[in-house]
Design an enzyme around this catalytic site. Structure first.
Site, PDB file in Angstrom:
ATOM      1  N   TYR A  43       0.057  14.290   1.795  1.00  0.00           N
ATOM      2  CA  TYR A  43      -0.302  14.799   3.117  1.00  0.00           C
ATOM      3  C   TYR A  43      -0.277  16.323   3.213  1.00  0.00           C
ATOM      4  CZ  TYR A  43       0.218   9.907   4.176  1.00  0.00           C
ATOM      5  OH  TYR A  43       0.082   8.547   4.153  1.00  0.00           O
ATOM      6  N   GLU A  98       0.811  -1.210   0.000  1.00  0.00           N
ATOM      7  CA  GLU A  98       0.000   0.000   0.000  1.00  0.00           C
ATOM      8  C   GLU A  98       0.852   1.270   0.000  1.00  0.00           C
ATOM      9  OE1 GLU A  98      -3.916  -1.750   2.372  1.00  0.00           O
ATOM     10  OE2 GLU A  98      -2.446  -0.570   3.479  1.00  0.00           O
ATOM     11  N   TYR A 142       4.878  17.526  12.521  1.00  0.00           N
ATOM     12  CA  TYR A 142       5.937  16.521  12.575  1.00  0.00           C
ATOM     13  C   TYR A 142       7.344  17.107  12.525  1.00  0.00           C
ATOM     14  CZ  TYR A 142       2.124  13.423  10.974  1.00  0.00           C
ATOM     15  OH  TYR A 142       0.948  12.738  10.833  1.00  0.00           O
ATOM     16  N   GLY A 193       1.717   5.050  -0.396  1.00  0.00           N
ATOM     17  CA  GLY A 193       0.974   6.304  -0.393  1.00  0.00           C
ATOM     18  C   GLY A 193       1.914   7.453  -0.667  1.00  0.00           C
ATOM     19  N   ARG A 194       2.659   7.853   0.368  1.00  0.00           N
ATOM     20  CA  ARG A 194       3.622   8.933   0.229  1.00  0.00           C
ATOM     21  C   ARG A 194       4.590   8.689  -0.924  1.00  0.00           C
ATOM     22  NH1 ARG A 194       5.604  11.669   4.736  1.00  0.00           N
ATOM     23  NH2 ARG A 194       4.849   9.913   5.972  1.00  0.00           N
ATOM     24  N   CYS A 206      -2.121  32.852  12.259  1.00  0.00           N
ATOM     25  CA  CYS A 206      -1.900  33.481  13.570  1.00  0.00           C
ATOM     26  C   CYS A 206      -1.363  32.458  14.564  1.00  0.00           C
ATOM     27  CB  CYS A 206      -3.199  34.103  14.068  1.00  0.00           C
ATOM     28  SG  CYS A 206      -2.975  35.210  15.477  1.00  0.00           S
ATOM     29  N   GLU A 207      -0.203  31.916  14.249  1.00  0.00           N
ATOM     30  CA  GLU A 207       0.507  30.962  15.099  1.00  0.00           C
ATOM     31  C   GLU A 207       1.995  31.224  14.941  1.00  0.00           C
ATOM     32  OE1 GLU A 207      -0.505  28.621  17.194  1.00  0.00           O
ATOM     33  OE2 GLU A 207      -2.663  28.775  16.767  1.00  0.00           O
TER      34      GLU A 207
END
Length: 462
Positions: free
Chosen positions: A412, A312, A356, A314-315, A383-384
């Site tokens: 992602y 499988e 991450y 994905g990335r 605003c972070e």
């Protein structure tokens, strides 16, 4: 969209060791090139033209890279595994009708983890028999949709089985089941993306496996045809995959001894990609060969007929084909400390750095090979204070209006995007041979109000 700027050379400063057969090992898409003026081109399209025509932030997907990766998995499985095999795209990496259609046309399957991903797969043209439904907390509605469509359900826990048993009287055929269990294998990756060790929300505990298999032998509504285990994501090591083969072969022997016609062994995905120059993931062929040889050997040692081998990706299938374009806005110089360049996106279109601490590679789209004379931190507009996309990035002098191209963003980014600060999600284009096809429209601010409801009693408040 046709570009009038003819590419003349590969982006050699970033791809001296370009691997045309394993896109996960490249920093940039396979079609990355420079035009006659030294500007960045992907899929035959000038990136700064795409930014102008479609706006920024913009997700750019290179069709040639996506197809090349699909073929790399398909061909490696055919070469290295002596039995039948199928690569199944983990669509959580990037789910859309266009990607589904592309992957389906390359002969791959797809795994979904929600009704949304499942409907996208079905409407994107993926045959139901090549779809599996994952999830550690599937709803009754999701399970019913999968069972009615003939999609294989990956049973993750007892609740899955209880809900399916309740649905069974209304179904026209037995439910195709795959059983997921945790193999107890550790790998050196981020804590949040390790799913193979025993302390995991995913899958049956291996100590429960015999009990689950014995129970399913009494369930006329169920046809158990596969076993599944997954050890994590963004993995560069090969040994854990060899270890997994033996664990899964033991489970296969147990299932068949209890009368289950298990023909599929799904080893999950997890192969890493190259985000920065220091990353050195295995090639797709090397990963597949390792898995295929280990599964074949483990089955031979136990006297088992070879199962169909499923994996499988994905990335490793979509990440390297993606580039995100931003427009640089404000600049803040703090002498002796840091220079901030702010762009018109950030954590809402790429939450991986703040989640991450993920790292990326980026260049100015129209000056990708210019001498880097300053070090900057690329900040998002949210605003972070932690909304930082790239720290200590070496760039030529950059300012307002420049287009920044961030590589390896095909996985992602879109799928984990949000509307934080009520910022609309970006558009996405698929590029190929000088043509850009819009595959996801840009959200507009008014779209974000679509599902808001203002109670009548509040409408007169000023």
């Amino acid at each position: 969209m046709l570009t009038s700027h003819e590419p003349v050379a590969l982006l050699n400063p970033f791809e001296r060791d370009r691997d045309p057969h394993s896109p996960n090992r490249n920093l940039t898409p396979l079609t990355t090139a420079l035009d006659s003026e030294g500007r960045l081109v992907v899929g035959g399209c000038l990136l700064s033209d795409l930014a102008r025509d479609y706006g920024t932030p913009l997700y750019v997907l290179d069709e040639a890279t996506l197809r090349g990766t699909c073929r790399a998995y398909r061909e490696a499985l055919a070469e290295h595994y002596p039995g039948h095999a199928l690569a199944i795209y983990a669509s959580k990496a990037n789910s859309s009708l266009a990607i589904t259609a592309l992957v389906a046309s390359e002969g791959l399957g797809l795994d979904a983890v929600s009704a949304g991903e499942l409907l996208t797969a079905l409407q994107g043209g993926m045959p139901a028999e090549r779809i599996v439904l994952h999830g550690n907390n599937k709803s009754r509605e999701e399970l019913a949709l999968a069972a009615e469509q003939g999609v294989t359900v990956v049973a993750d826990n007892w609740r899955d089985l209880e809900l399916l048993a309740a649905l069974a009287p209304d179904l026209q055929r037995p439910v195709q089941l795959m059983l997921r269990f945790t193999p107890g294998i550790e790998c050196h990756t981020h804590e949040y993306i390790r799913t193979g060790h025993l302390d995991s929300k995913f899958g049956f505990d291996p100590d429960q496996l015999a009990a689950v298999l014995k129970h399913l032998a009494t369930c006329s509504w169920a046809q158990l045809t596969g076993l599944h285990a997954h050890i994590g994501s963004q993995i560069f090591e090969l040994q854990p995959h060899r270890d997994l083969a033996g664990v899964m072969a033991d489970a296969l022997a147990l299932a068949r001894s209890l009368g289950h016609p298990v023909v599929d062994l799904n080893v999950g995905g997890g192969l890493g990609i190259r985000y920065t120059t220091s990353d050195d993931p295995p090639s797709i062929s090397e990963w597949v060969r390792t898995v295929a040889e280990a599964v074949a050997a483990a089955c031979q040692e136990r006297g088992l007929e070879l199962p169909r081998l499923l994996c499988e990706p994905g990335r490793s299938l979509v990440a390297s084909g993606g580039v995100t374009l931003y427009e640089v806005g404000s600049r803040k110089d703090i002498p002796g400390i840091r220079t901030y360049l702010s762009v018109d996106g950030g954590m809402s279109d790429n939450p991986r750095p703040i989640t991450y601490q993920s790292q990326y590679t980026a260049v100015l789209a129209d000056r990708p090979t210019a001498e880097a004379t300053e070090t900057v931190t690329v900040a998002g507009k949210h605003c972070e204070s932690g909304d930082v996309l790239l720290k200590d990035l070496a760039l030529p002098p950059a300012g307002s209006g420049d287009v920044l191209a961030v590589f390896a963003t095909g996985a992602y980014n879109a799928s984990m995007s949000s509307n934080y600060n009520r910022i609309p999600r970006p558009a996405a284009v698929l590029v190929h041979d000088g043509v850009a096809d819009l595959v996801q429209r840009r959200e507009q601010p008014e779209d974000l109000l679509r599902y808001d409801v203002l109670p009548t009693r509040l409408r007169s408040v000023k």
